[in-house]
Design an enzyme around this catalytic site. Structure first.
Site, mmCIF file in Angstrom:
data_model
loop_
_atom_site.group_PDB
_atom_site.id
_atom_site.type_symbol
_atom_site.label_atom_id
_atom_site.label_comp_id
_atom_site.label_asym_id
_atom_site.label_seq_id
_atom_site.Cartn_x
_atom_site.Cartn_y
_atom_site.Cartn_z
ATOM 1 N N GLU A 1 77.074 87.410 16.944
ATOM 2 C CA GLU A 1 76.478 88.428 16.095
ATOM 3 C C GLU A 1 77.087 88.010 14.858
ATOM 4 O O GLU A 1 78.417 87.835 14.623
ATOM 5 C CB GLU A 1 77.271 90.038 16.432
ATOM 6 C CG GLU A 1 76.390 90.444 17.442
ATOM 7 C CD GLU A 1 76.760 91.922 17.769
ATOM 8 O OE1 GLU A 1 77.528 92.570 16.719
ATOM 9 O OE2 GLU A 1 76.856 92.592 18.764
HETATM 10 C C1 NOJ Z 1 78.751 95.183 16.635
HETATM 11 C C2 NOJ Z 1 77.973 95.765 17.553
HETATM 12 O O1 NOJ Z 1 77.957 95.009 18.845
HETATM 13 C C3 NOJ Z 1 76.486 96.032 17.330
HETATM 14 O O2 NOJ Z 1 75.783 96.739 18.326
HETATM 15 C C4 NOJ Z 1 76.395 96.772 15.945
HETATM 16 O O3 NOJ Z 1 75.009 96.751 15.622
HETATM 17 C C5 NOJ Z 1 76.925 95.815 14.956
HETATM 18 N N1 NOJ Z 1 78.457 95.606 15.217
HETATM 19 C C6 NOJ Z 1 76.926 96.168 13.532
HETATM 20 O O4 NOJ Z 1 77.808 97.394 13.371
#
Ligand code: NOJ
Length: 553
Positions: free
Chosen positions: A414
């Site tokens: 991410e």
């Molecule tokens: C981490 C989380 O895993 C994800 O679901 C979320 O959208 C992002 N942070 C942004 O807050």
């Protein structure tokens, strides 16, 4: 994400921010502003991500059971505007459309999560397996593979079956280890012939702290000072068990990899000549990413967590530490249970030492750390309140992982930036800037010798952003949530990310600037089309389900 009380401390303290910290460690020779033109190693994997509850919708369809997020979001006052993920992006019904968006981007991989209660409505395998749920993920996996997109599958992205919460107290209870293992084993059995990258847990820090300490997330418990540590303890054991299950029962046949996705902000000492600040910043990272990574790579919690929580527990008159302990057998069972490390990273904080009183009533994960978080008011923060763009922190975090955990294989699972909902702006120049700079810092980290194999932009689509509802948009694609068809529209960042992917990096300044210029040109026409479509939708007209992506850059 941080609790709101921590932000207010941040905001007050940022005014007294000491800017002397802008100097680099010696492994980062470049100054913060310099851009590195070059390409990624051959075979580097580019992707985008999503999670089940945030995008699927269909919360009560085709035999799915309730998750803790279904129940939490339906309670008044928990989510901005009392919104829910009931329909969200309707991703459950749009597998083909969404895979075409990924194809358009030329993604190598797609990261998504499996909803546990969609497969096992009560969470317990022996109760009932929901074949319709199975079919959904079969279809998604097959469609990805037909389009040469590698699935990277998360088993737990926060949506615990509600029955397990009600019956056992969720992650407070050790019995979750076996239930999760059964669920994971079922996924290996049914999907493992096609899925070769498994992530056990997504961001367990949030599950533990926001689910069981601050109560901002489902299941909304406020067990301050103990709840988060206990939940984390069981999650780490569950992760290890699932890794061993794969290792002993499936690996030889399926030849896949099992990792975990940890999130971590970087913590930079406010004053790099002050030993106390240096130690506080190290503590910040150890209490965050190190809390989970250290047991998984070295067998036990970071020494600094054991010391701080242990000492405070004694001062609070407790007979044992609030941080649970692993037995010697558990330590060796947990150590080394990671074929690759998933890293979710968004932002950075400056950190300074701050002693917190250690009374029993004020005990909490946050006060255990004895530090204060600060931000530089010059850091851009286009969207979420907590998300400041600080690209150089990413390189530092990646180097920290390399040195602390023996240079593991890393997939960035991410990274991305949001914008506020009211802005229906497809020309997301600030997101282009964020991706350009963060991806560049990752490239520098690879040149430093960090073993990063892939990158996942967060997220493919705008979606339900947990307690923030739909008010924060992280997508490369804009989703019109007011329209029941939930049409998707490319933001300018789609064009830009696509160029990075097809060049496998940043060829030269002229070209990269050209990408940006073209992306912004294209989006202004998309913007007009979106405005027109919005006007039309007000007149009850049907919108196209997927907006055509312009290719002529
Ligand atoms: C981490 C989380 O895993 C994800 O679901 C979320 O959208 C992002 N942070 C942004 O807050």
């Amino acid at each position: 994400m941080l609790p709101r009380c921590a932000f207010s401390v941040c905001h007050v303290l940022m005014l007294v921010l000491c800017l002397s910290a802008a100097e680099d460690f010696d492994w980062t020779k470049n100054d913060h502003g310099s851009f590195y033109y070059g390409t990624f190693p051959a075979g580097f994997s580019w992707g985008a991500g999503s999670s089940a509850y945030q995008t699927e919708g269909a919360w009560d369809k085709d035999g799915k059971g309730l998750s803790i997020w279904d129940v939490f979001s339906h309670k008044k006052g928990k989510i901005q505007q009392n919104e829910t993920g009931d329909s969200s992006c309707e991703g459950y019904y749009k597998v083909k459309d969404d895979v075409s968006l990924m194809k358009e981007l030329k993604l190598n991989h797609y990261r998504f999560s499996i909803s546990w209660p969609r497969l096992l409505p009560t969470g317990i395998k022996s109760d009932h397996i929901n074949e319709k749920g199975m079919q959904h993920y079969d279809q998604l996996i097959d469609h990805l593979l037909e389009n040469k997109i590698t699935p990277i599958v998360t088993l737990y992205h926060w949506d615990l079956p509600q029955v397990l919460q009600e019956k056992y107290g969720g992650w407070q209870n050790i019995s979750m280890v076996n239930h999760f293992n059964e669920f994971a084993n079922l996924c290996f059995e049914r999907f493992g012939n096609r899925v070769k990258y498994w992530i056990t847990f997504n961001n367990p820090w949030s599950v533990a702290v926001e689910g069981y300490e601050t109560g901002e997330h489902a299941p909304g418990l406020k067990l301050r000072g103990t709840g988060a540590y206990r939940a984390a303890h069981h999650i780490i054991k569950a992760h290890a068990k699932v890794w061993h299950t794969y290792d002993t029962q499936w690996r030889a046949k399926q030849k896949g990899l099992v990792g975990i996705s940890l999130s971590g902000d970087w913590g930079e000492p406010v004053d790099i000549s002050n030993q106390k600040d240096i130690e506080a910043a190290e503590r910040y990272v150890q209490f965050y990413l190190g809390w989970f990574a250290t047991p998984i790579f070295h067998g036990d919690y970071p020494q600094v967590m054991k010391d701080f929580i242990g000492r405070k527990s004694v001062q609070q008159g407790l007979g044992t530490s609030r941080l649970p302990t692993f037995s010697p057998q558990e330590k060796s069972y947990i150590k080394g249970t990671c074929d690759f490390l998933g890293v979710g990273h968004f932002t950075t904080r400056y950190i300074t030492q701050k002693n917190n009183p250690s009374s029993r009533s004020s005990s909490s994960y946050f006060s255990d750390r004895d530090l204060a978080e600060l931000v530089d008011p010059r850091w851009p923060d286009p969207g979420s309140e907590w998300l400041y763009s600080v690209p150089w922190g990413f390189r530092r975090l990646l180097n920290f992982i390399k040195t602390q955990y023996g240079n593991p294989m890393i997939y960035v699972t991410e990274n991305g930036v949001s914008e506020k909902m009211l802005c229906t702006e497809l020309c997301d120049d600030w997101r282009i800037q964020y991706y350009k700079d963060y991806i560049n810092e990752m490239l520098k980290a690879i040149k430093d010798g960090v073993n990063v194999k892939g990158y996942t932009a967060w997220s493919l689509l705008d979606k339900f952003e947990w307690d923030e509802g739909y008010s924060e948009r992280f997508g490369l694609y804009y989703v019109d949530f007011r329209n029941k068809n939930k049409p998707r529209y490319p933001k300018a960042s789609v064009q830009f990310y696509k160029r990075i992917i097809s060049s496998n990096g940043f060829p030269n300044q002229r070209e990269v600037e050209n990408w940006r210029r073209k992306a912004v040109e294209t989006c202004s026409s998309s913007n007009q089309l979106l405005a027109a479509a919005t006007r039309k939708s007000k007149e009850h007209a049907e919108l196209p389900k997927v907006w055509p992506v312009h290719d002529e850059v």
